[in-house]
Design a protein around this motif. Structure first.
Motif, PDB file in Angstrom:
ATOM      1  N   PHE A   4       0.866  -1.010  -0.114  1.00 55.14           N
ATOM      2  CA  PHE A   4       0.049  -0.056   0.098  1.00 55.14           C
ATOM      3  C   PHE A   4       0.829   1.033  -0.136  1.00 55.14           C
ATOM      4  N   LYS A   5       0.427   2.098  -0.713  1.00 56.42           N
ATOM      5  CA  LYS A   5       1.172   3.457  -0.678  1.00 56.42           C
ATOM      6  C   LYS A   5       0.516   4.768  -0.667  1.00 56.42           C
ATOM      7  N   PHE A   6       0.886   5.563   0.567  1.00 54.62           N
ATOM      8  CA  PHE A   6       0.146   6.727   0.578  1.00 54.62           C
ATOM      9  C   PHE A   6       0.845   7.898   0.580  1.00 54.62           C
ATOM     10  N   SER A 197       7.436   8.351  -5.089  1.00 57.67           N
ATOM     11  CA  SER A 197       7.006   7.352  -4.001  1.00 57.67           C
ATOM     12  C   SER A 197       6.329   6.102  -4.542  1.00 57.67           C
ATOM     13  N   ASP A 198       5.371   6.369  -5.669  1.00 58.28           N
ATOM     14  CA  ASP A 198       4.421   5.388  -6.289  1.00 58.28           C
ATOM     15  C   ASP A 198       5.709   4.340  -6.915  1.00 58.28           C
ATOM     16  N   TYR A 199       6.678   4.863  -7.531  1.00 62.26           N
ATOM     17  CA  TYR A 199       7.734   3.934  -8.107  1.00 62.26           C
ATOM     18  C   TYR A 199       8.383   3.065  -6.874  1.00 62.26           C
ATOM     19  N   TRP A 216      -3.106   5.163  -2.844  1.00 63.26           N
ATOM     20  CA  TRP A 216      -4.224   5.618  -2.188  1.00 63.26           C
ATOM     21  C   TRP A 216      -4.239   7.291  -2.484  1.00 63.26           C
ATOM     22  N   LYS A 217      -5.265   7.781  -3.020  1.00 58.58           N
ATOM     23  CA  LYS A 217      -5.022   9.096  -3.539  1.00 58.58           C
ATOM     24  C   LYS A 217      -6.394   9.751  -3.073  1.00 58.58           C
ATOM     25  N   ASP A 218      -6.086  11.260  -3.403  1.00 56.54           N
ATOM     26  CA  ASP A 218      -7.387  12.297  -3.233  1.00 56.54           C
ATOM     27  C   ASP A 218      -8.315  12.420  -4.113  1.00 56.54           C
ATOM     28  N   VAL A 219      -8.073  11.348  -5.246  1.00 53.36           N
ATOM     29  CA  VAL A 219      -9.242  11.025  -6.445  1.00 53.36           C
ATOM     30  C   VAL A 219      -9.882   9.656  -6.236  1.00 53.36           C
ATOM     31  N   PRO A 220     -10.997   9.635  -6.838  1.00 58.26           N
ATOM     32  CA  PRO A 220     -11.454   8.347  -6.908  1.00 58.26           C
ATOM     33  C   PRO A 220     -10.596   7.051  -7.653  1.00 58.26           C
ATOM     34  N   GLY A 221      -9.871   7.636  -8.305  1.00 66.77           N
ATOM     35  CA  GLY A 221      -9.085   6.521  -9.249  1.00 66.77           C
ATOM     36  C   GLY A 221      -8.386   7.418 -10.402  1.00 66.77           C
ATOM     37  N   VAL A 222      -7.981   6.324 -11.460  1.00 67.06           N
ATOM     38  CA  VAL A 222      -7.613   7.230 -12.552  1.00 67.06           C
ATOM     39  C   VAL A 222      -8.922   7.555 -13.669  1.00 67.06           C
ATOM     40  N   MET A 223      -8.775   8.923 -13.947  1.00 65.36           N
ATOM     41  CA  MET A 223     -10.069   9.403 -14.545  1.00 65.36           C
ATOM     42  C   MET A 223      -9.771   9.765 -16.034  1.00 65.36           C
ATOM     43  N   ASP A 226      -7.291  14.922 -15.419  1.00 67.71           N
ATOM     44  CA  ASP A 226      -7.179  15.575 -14.019  1.00 67.71           C
ATOM     45  C   ASP A 226      -8.320  16.293 -13.663  1.00 67.71           C
ATOM     46  N   PRO A 227      -9.243  15.942 -12.744  1.00 67.40           N
ATOM     47  CA  PRO A 227     -10.266  17.024 -12.299  1.00 67.40           C
ATOM     48  C   PRO A 227     -10.095  18.482 -11.979  1.00 67.40           C
ATOM     49  N   ARG A 228      -8.586  18.502 -11.489  1.00 62.33           N
ATOM     50  CA  ARG A 228      -8.399  19.893 -11.132  1.00 62.33           C
ATOM     51  C   ARG A 228      -8.312  20.719 -12.174  1.00 62.33           C
ATOM     52  N   VAL A 229      -7.992  19.991 -13.590  1.00 59.36           N
ATOM     53  CA  VAL A 229      -8.088  20.930 -14.652  1.00 59.36           C
ATOM     54  C   VAL A 229      -9.132  20.760 -15.875  1.00 59.36           C
ATOM     55  N   GLY A 251       2.117  12.365 -19.168  1.00 51.95           N
ATOM     56  CA  GLY A 251       1.959  13.558 -17.994  1.00 51.95           C
ATOM     57  C   GLY A 251       0.603  13.424 -16.842  1.00 51.95           C
ATOM     58  N   ALA A 252      -0.239  12.177 -17.078  1.00 48.83           N
ATOM     59  CA  ALA A 252      -1.238  11.918 -16.062  1.00 48.83           C
ATOM     60  C   ALA A 252      -0.805  11.817 -14.945  1.00 48.83           C
ATOM     61  N   SER A 253      -0.264  12.797 -13.963  1.00 46.52           N
ATOM     62  CA  SER A 253       0.444  12.574 -12.873  1.00 46.52           C
ATOM     63  C   SER A 253      -0.141  11.762 -11.594  1.00 46.52           C
ATOM     64  N   VAL A 254      -1.386  11.213 -11.999  1.00 46.24           N
ATOM     65  CA  VAL A 254      -1.920  10.258 -10.826  1.00 46.24           C
ATOM     66  C   VAL A 254      -1.142   9.052 -10.519  1.00 46.24           C
ATOM     67  N   ILE A 255      -0.460   8.612 -11.556  1.00 50.06           N
ATOM     68  CA  ILE A 255       0.919   7.522 -11.323  1.00 50.06           C
ATOM     69  C   ILE A 255       1.965   8.042 -11.883  1.00 50.06           C
TER      70      ILE A 255
HETATM   71  P1  ADP Z   1       0.006  11.729  -4.167  1.00 51.60           P
HETATM   72  O1  ADP Z   1      -0.742  12.053  -2.914  1.00 51.60           O
HETATM   73  O2  ADP Z   1       0.218   9.951  -4.260  1.00 51.60           O
HETATM   74  O3  ADP Z   1       1.332  12.329  -4.330  1.00 51.60           O
HETATM   75  P2  ADP Z   1      -0.689  12.765  -6.546  1.00 51.60           P
HETATM   76  O4  ADP Z   1      -1.076  14.316  -6.082  1.00 51.60           O
HETATM   77  O5  ADP Z   1       0.617  12.758  -7.000  1.00 51.60           O
HETATM   78  O6  ADP Z   1      -0.947  11.778  -5.081  1.00 51.60           O
HETATM   79  O7  ADP Z   1      -1.664  12.401  -7.641  1.00 51.60           O
HETATM   80  C1  ADP Z   1      -3.176  12.679  -7.340  1.00 51.60           C
HETATM   81  C2  ADP Z   1      -3.527  13.819  -8.195  1.00 51.60           C
HETATM   82  O8  ADP Z   1      -3.308  13.509  -9.854  1.00 51.60           O
HETATM   83  C3  ADP Z   1      -4.727  14.247  -8.236  1.00 51.60           C
HETATM   84  O9  ADP Z   1      -5.229  15.260  -7.109  1.00 51.60           O
HETATM   85  C4  ADP Z   1      -5.243  14.990  -9.489  1.00 51.60           C
HETATM   86  O10 ADP Z   1      -5.166  16.312  -9.254  1.00 51.60           O
HETATM   87  C5  ADP Z   1      -3.953  14.294 -10.336  1.00 51.60           C
HETATM   88  N1  ADP Z   1      -4.480  13.828 -11.489  1.00 51.60           N
HETATM   89  C6  ADP Z   1      -3.654  14.100 -12.881  1.00 51.60           C
HETATM   90  N2  ADP Z   1      -4.291  13.366 -13.865  1.00 51.60           N
HETATM   91  C7  ADP Z   1      -5.062  12.395 -13.445  1.00 51.60           C
HETATM   92  C8  ADP Z   1      -6.119  11.572 -13.841  1.00 51.60           C
HETATM   93  N3  ADP Z   1      -6.393  11.267 -15.210  1.00 51.60           N
HETATM   94  N4  ADP Z   1      -7.010  11.048 -12.773  1.00 51.60           N
HETATM   95  C9  ADP Z   1      -7.041  11.353 -11.790  1.00 51.60           C
HETATM   96  N5  ADP Z   1      -6.273  12.411 -11.037  1.00 51.60           N
HETATM   97  C10 ADP Z   1      -5.266  12.747 -12.010  1.00 51.60           C
END
Ligand code: ADP
Ligand code: ASP
Ligand code: MG
Length: 412
Positions: A4-6, A197-199, A216-223, A226-229, A251-255
């Motif tokens: 698990f990664k937080f 850290s994911d790596y 474990w992220k602050d979003v529901p998963g990979v969307m 980016d819901p912020r953008v 550049g989908a920074s969620v992973i």
């Molecule tokens: P961590 O807490 O592990 O460092 P990050 O902040 O690196 O988490 O990753 C989560 C963030 O990734 C989200 O808050 C969101 O803004 C961003 N993000 C970018 N692309 C996506 C995507 N396709 N789906 C979900 N989140 C995304």
């Protein structure tokens, strides 16, 4: 076993740390490795300390703010006595005496010795809190396990030594360790690149051949963006390793982009889930023969666009390209897009180490250079061509590239 990664957002305060314990209980996390990032924006704050140190300005006040921030969390978690006994706050004395004694002019080396401390602090605090609350665990120093070369700030893993170290862990135990950090052959601290850290979690997952890894992220998963953008994005419940690695690369920074390769090699499924809704489904990344059709949008900011043209009207041919890429490699610049014509080559890239002036100096004797900073790169995967015109509206386009599955647009 599981990994698990937080991330930093999940442990940004005492409530976050308590929530980690809740997630572990809910998920019945009995054995495996818990990888944690630095708390909140600690990495940025430590970066600012290093910057101030090299500028000759006051770095101690920044350091003491970081100490206060962690001290407050320790107090809120009622861990003051344990933190004292375990010497958690001696990290700050170590940083201070390192900086006072340091003679190395190597910015990246000093950066890694200091910035790595964010994860040391967060992991010690989390480990103590969990032990105090009946989630027994052992704290591991990731620098004794993840071995790398000495490319400070972007170190390359020595897989053989790392795997040998990690497989010695006991299978029926819980461990808490750090993301983002490792050590070189001389046991100096290294970092694996921002957001790494994911790596780290994937490195542990690979070596231990775990049954699953969850970030474990602050979003529901990979969307689908980016819901912020982007507006109207939706959750992707199941994607292939291939689609995920492409999205992360663009550049989908969620992973973190380096995360997928070790997992795919051992067919370890990756779940991306919300730490605020831990029982929700999230995204599963794994083997999938499903033809990915969902359109997704990615924005990479802070790119540099460099147009390199020959001065004598000669072709940009293999010899030129090999010279240019040799320099890009030397200056550790990461290319995200390139396009060539008869007499010019355009490269859109990330200049993490602020080397663009040096590369221009090296190239200018042979080529004419036109360079623009702070530009953005949009990538659209599986684009819906009928609706794409809306996307182009209001955009000042500097470069465009269209391939079968991907549209890329460089804008100001
Ligand atoms: P961590 O807490 O592990 O460092 P990050 O902040 O690196 O988490 O990753 C989560 C963030 O990734 C989200 O808050 C969101 O803004 C961003 N993000 C970018 N692309 C996506 C995507 N396709 N789906 C979900 N989140 C995304
Ligand atoms: N703490 C590091 C960073 O902020 C690593 C990570 O969070 O993944 O870049
Ligand atoms: Mg992060």
């Amino acid at each position: 076993m599981k990994v698990f990664k937080f991330g930093g957002a999940s442990v940004k305060d005492a409530l976050g740390v308590k929530n980690v314990a809740k997630v572990l209980n809910l998920q019945k996390f009995e054995n495996g490795v818990i990888v944690v990032s630095a708390m909140g924006k600690t990495t940025n704050a430590l970066e600012a300390v290093v910057e101030a140190y090299f500028n000759g300005s006051d770095y101690l006040s920044g350091l003491s703010k970081i100490e206060d921030f962690h001290y407050q969390i320790v107090r809120d978690l009622d861990l003051e006595d344990i933190a004292e006994a375990k010497g958690i706050f001696s990290v700050f004395n170590d940083i201070q005496s390192f900086l006072e004694r340091n003679k190395s002019p190597n910015y990246n080396f000093v950066y890694d010795q200091i910035v790595s401390c964010g994860e040391i602090l967060s992991s010690k605090i989390l480990s103590c809190y969990l032990n105090k609350n009946d989630i027994a665990n052992s704290w591991l120093d990731a620098r004794d396990y993840i071995k790398t070369d000495d490319s400070y700030r972007d170190a390359n893993v020595d897989w053989q030594r790392t795997e040998e170290n990690i497989i010695a862990l006991k299978p029926h135990k819980r461990y808490v360790t750090q993301g983002f950090i490792g050590s070189d052959a001389n046991h100096f601290s290294v970092t694996l690149g921002r957001e790494g850290s994911d790596y780290s979690a994937a490195i542990f997952a690979y070596a231990l051949e775990v049954s699953q890894m969850v970030i474990w992220k602050d979003v529901p998963g990979v969307m689908t963006g980016d819901p912020r953008v982007f507006d109207n994005v939706k959750l992707l419940s199941n994607i292939s390793y291939e689609e995920a690695i492409e999205m992360a690369y663009y550049g989908a920074s969620v992973i973190h982009p380096k995360t997928l390769q070790p997992l795919k090699q051992k067919h370890i499924p990756l779940y991306v889930k919300s730490f605020t809704e831990p029982t929700a489904e999230g995204t599963m990344v794994g083997i999938s023969d499903k033809n990915q059709k969902e359109e997704s949008f990615i924005l990479k900011k802070n790119q540099v666009l460099m147009k390199i043209s020959t001065r004598d009207f000669s072709f940009i041919a293999e010899e030129h390209i090999s010279l240019i890429f040799g320099l890009l490699y030397k200056y550790r610049m990461k290319v995200s897009l390139m396009q060539n014509s008869a007499i010019s080559l355009a490269v859109c890239m990330e200049d993490k180490f602020d080397n663009y002036k040096k590369i221009i100096e090296d190239l200018e004797c042979k080529f004419k250079i036109d360079c623009q900073k702070d530009i953005s790169l949009y990538t659209i995967r599986n684009a819906d061509m009928e609706k794409i015109d809306d996307f182009y509206e209001d955009k000042d386009i500097l470069l465009e590239q269209i391939s079968q599955k991907t549209i890329q647009i460089v804008t100001r």
